[in-house]
Design an enzyme around this catalytic site. Structure first.
Site, PDB file in Angstrom:
ATOM      1  CE  LYS A  23      31.756  41.225  36.611  1.00 34.65           C
ATOM      2  NZ  LYS A  23      32.326  40.670  35.425  1.00 34.65           N
ATOM      3  CE1 TYR A  61      40.101  36.377  38.443  1.00 34.86           C
ATOM      4  CE2 TYR A  61      38.269  37.794  37.841  1.00 34.86           C
ATOM      5  CZ  TYR A  61      39.590  37.426  37.693  1.00 34.86           C
ATOM      6  OH  TYR A  61      40.402  38.096  36.814  1.00 34.86           O
ATOM      7  CG  ASP A  92      34.416  40.996  44.603  1.00 38.22           C
ATOM      8  OD1 ASP A  92      33.726  41.840  43.985  1.00 38.22           O
ATOM      9  OD2 ASP A  92      35.367  40.377  44.095  1.00 38.22           O
TER      10      ASP A  92
HETATM   11  C1  LIG Z   1      33.317  39.100  41.848  1.00 35.10           C
HETATM   12  C2  LIG Z   1      34.338  39.724  40.944  1.00 35.10           C
HETATM   13  N1  LIG Z   1      35.335  40.450  41.465  1.00 35.10           N
HETATM   14  C3  LIG Z   1      36.260  41.039  40.712  1.00 35.10           C
HETATM   15  C4  LIG Z   1      36.235  40.905  39.338  1.00 35.10           C
HETATM   16  C5  LIG Z   1      37.279  41.574  38.514  1.00 35.10           C
HETATM   17  O1  LIG Z   1      36.691  42.613  37.800  1.00 35.10           O
HETATM   18  P1  LIG Z   1      37.355  43.166  36.440  1.00 35.10           P
HETATM   19  O2  LIG Z   1      37.229  42.070  35.432  1.00 35.10           O
HETATM   20  O3  LIG Z   1      36.537  44.384  36.118  1.00 35.10           O
HETATM   21  O4  LIG Z   1      38.760  43.498  36.753  1.00 35.10           O
HETATM   22  C6  LIG Z   1      35.236  40.150  38.744  1.00 35.10           C
HETATM   23  C7  LIG Z   1      35.200  39.961  37.289  1.00 35.10           C
HETATM   24  O5  LIG Z   1      34.474  39.198  36.739  1.00 35.10           O
HETATM   25  C8  LIG Z   1      34.246  39.547  39.559  1.00 35.10           C
HETATM   26  O6  LIG Z   1      33.266  38.814  39.046  1.00 35.10           O
END
Ligand SMILES: Cc1ncc(COP(=O)(O)O)c(C=O)c1O
Length: 432
Positions: free
Chosen positions: A272, A149, A244
């Site tokens: 985060k 994700y 990511d």
């Molecule tokens: C690996 C990863 N990338 C991107 C995101 C998206 O982040 P946000 O929820 O702050 O938009 C998340 C959210 O859980 C994530 O776990």
């Protein structure tokens, strides 16, 4: 036997009202408990390793606001720093020294990052990084992995994890075909599939993006050689490698999964933890690539609240706390005790289960393992997970309300919290 009768009258009232006000009663889908059944509990306040709901029930928390609360909720030093920052105002919309301080901390910590841009969420960071990848390489195609994700931008909503996996949603309506035609997918841990995509799309692939440890399809670790293989393949094909690390950054090690595994991507996304519980995201990487971002270069990306002084303050204090010697050793040891304990209990009580842990991130699948990718993860008994989740909740343990989400510990969790959690798991699994 632990008390299993929790009163949730107020939670139910508030959630019932919320359903008329907001889609599904929530501000983000997984919170609605759709895949585990029952109703979500409504929080009142959080502190350390614990949360309290509006009916005054206390829980040990393994969600940690989906990762940021690595120092425990409402850490007194973070709160004190925020109080001080608050007196100076909530938003500047102009440069502040706080951005320099956090940028320097991130650059010093994360091996791939030579320059960084702050944004407001992980979604924003991933959107921006994709534009940059395309601009730098002059190519449009992207490889992502099934079950990973990268936020909710159109281009990434192809075989995505997190809420998309939890709710079993197809690629979302509203995403035009044109937005995803350049998004190619491969199974996680499958180097051959990636190699084939590169061969079939010669000189067209801008790069590969992945969660170096998957947390959005449940917890899935990279097989030995997988990350190294991706580094080699991207080099060979003139494509960029992007980690990511929105979830794994400052969690798996101070320098993230890239430090832990010794693989340096070209670009990295963060979120985060670096916001210490306030809304934040960031992307960074090689200076030659980052220098293309406006206004240094022509790749446009901007934000009214980006670099927000409160978010920067909470991030700085959180990273300072994480620098204390022994932080990651402690996280690893308590989380290992938890993950091993859960597996042992599952075995003793006759449930097929597998899982794992690295540092303060863990997962448990009700499946005959091992789980190498999203297809394996989908073979889990999600009904059983739902019953397990409910049983744990009734015993004061708050787990992520989905089989397809990793769990998180914090430095505020004690050995005693882990023991209480395992005791509850013993109770629940013997009645599942
Ligand atoms: C690996 C990863 N990338 C991107 C995101 C998206 O982040 P946000 O929820 O702050 O938009 C998340 C959210 O859980 C994530 O776990």
């Amino acid at each position: 036997m632990v008390n299993t009768t929790i009163k949730t009258t107020k939670s139910q009232e508030i959630f019932a009202a919320a359903q008329n006000l907001m889609p599904g009663g929530v501000s983000s889908p997984v919170r609605a408990f759709k895949s585990v059944g029952g109703q979500p509990i409504v929080f009142d306040h959080v502190k350390g390793a614990y949360i309290w709901d509006v009916d005054s029930n206390q829980y040990i928390d393994y969600v940690g606001t989906w990762g940021p609360a690595i120092c425990g909720h409402a850490h007194p030093e973070v709160i004190a720093a925020l109080h001080e920052a608050l007196e100076k105002g909530t938003s500047f919309g102009a440069p502040s020294v706080l951005e320099n301080i956090l940028a320097e901390m991130v650059i010093n910590a994360v091996p791939s990052i030579e320059m960084v841009r702050f944004v407001n969420s992980g979604t924003e960071a991933c959107m921006a990084v994709l534009r940059l990848m395309r601009a730098f390489t002059g190519r449009d195609k992207l490889i992502k992995f099934e079950g990973c994700y990268h936020g909710h931008a159109d281009m990434f909503l192809v075989k995505a994890g997190s809420g998309v996996a939890t709710l079993g949603l197809p690629d979302s309506p509203g995403v035009p075909k044109s937005a995803t035609t350049n998004t190619l997918t491969a199974p996680f841990n499958d180097l051959e599939a990636v190699k084939q995509l590169f061969e079939e799309n010669r000189d067209e692939i801008a790069g590969v993006i992945l969660e170096p440890i998957v947390g959005n399809a449940g917890f899935i670790a990279p097989d030995a050689g997988f990350l190294e293989g991706l580094r080699e393949l991207t080099h060979e094909h003139g494509a960029l490698l992007v980690f990511d690390e929105v979830m794994t950054g400052f969690r798996i090690a101070y320098g993230g999964a890239q430090e832990k595994f010794g693989i340096t991507p070209d670009l990295t996304t963060l979120g985060k933890i670096i916001g210490g519980g306030l809304p934040v995201g960031a992307y960074g990487g090689r200076r030659d690539i980052m220098s293309m971002v406006a206004p240094a270069g022509s790749v446009y990306q901007a934000g009214t609240l980006s670099g927000n002084p409160l978010a920067m303050t909470a991030g700085i204090k959180t990273l300072e706390l994480l620098q204390k010697p022994g932080t990651y050793e402690y996280l690893d040891s308590i989380t290992q005790k938890l993950a091993d304990g859960l597996l042992q209990i599952a075995k003793e009580t006759g449930h097929a289960a597998c899982g794992g842990q690295i540092s303060g991130m863990f997962g448990l699948f009700f499946a005959n393992g091992p789980v190498h990718n999203y297809e394996d993860a989908k073979k889990s008994d999600t009904g059983k997970f739902g019953r397990f989740h409910r049983g744990m909740l009734e015993r004061g343990i708050y787990l992520a309300p989905s089989q397809f989400e990793a769990g998180f510990t914090s430095i505020a969790h004690t050995e005693e919290d882990i023991e209480r959690t395992l005791k509850a798991a013993q109770d629940v699994m013997s009645t599942l």
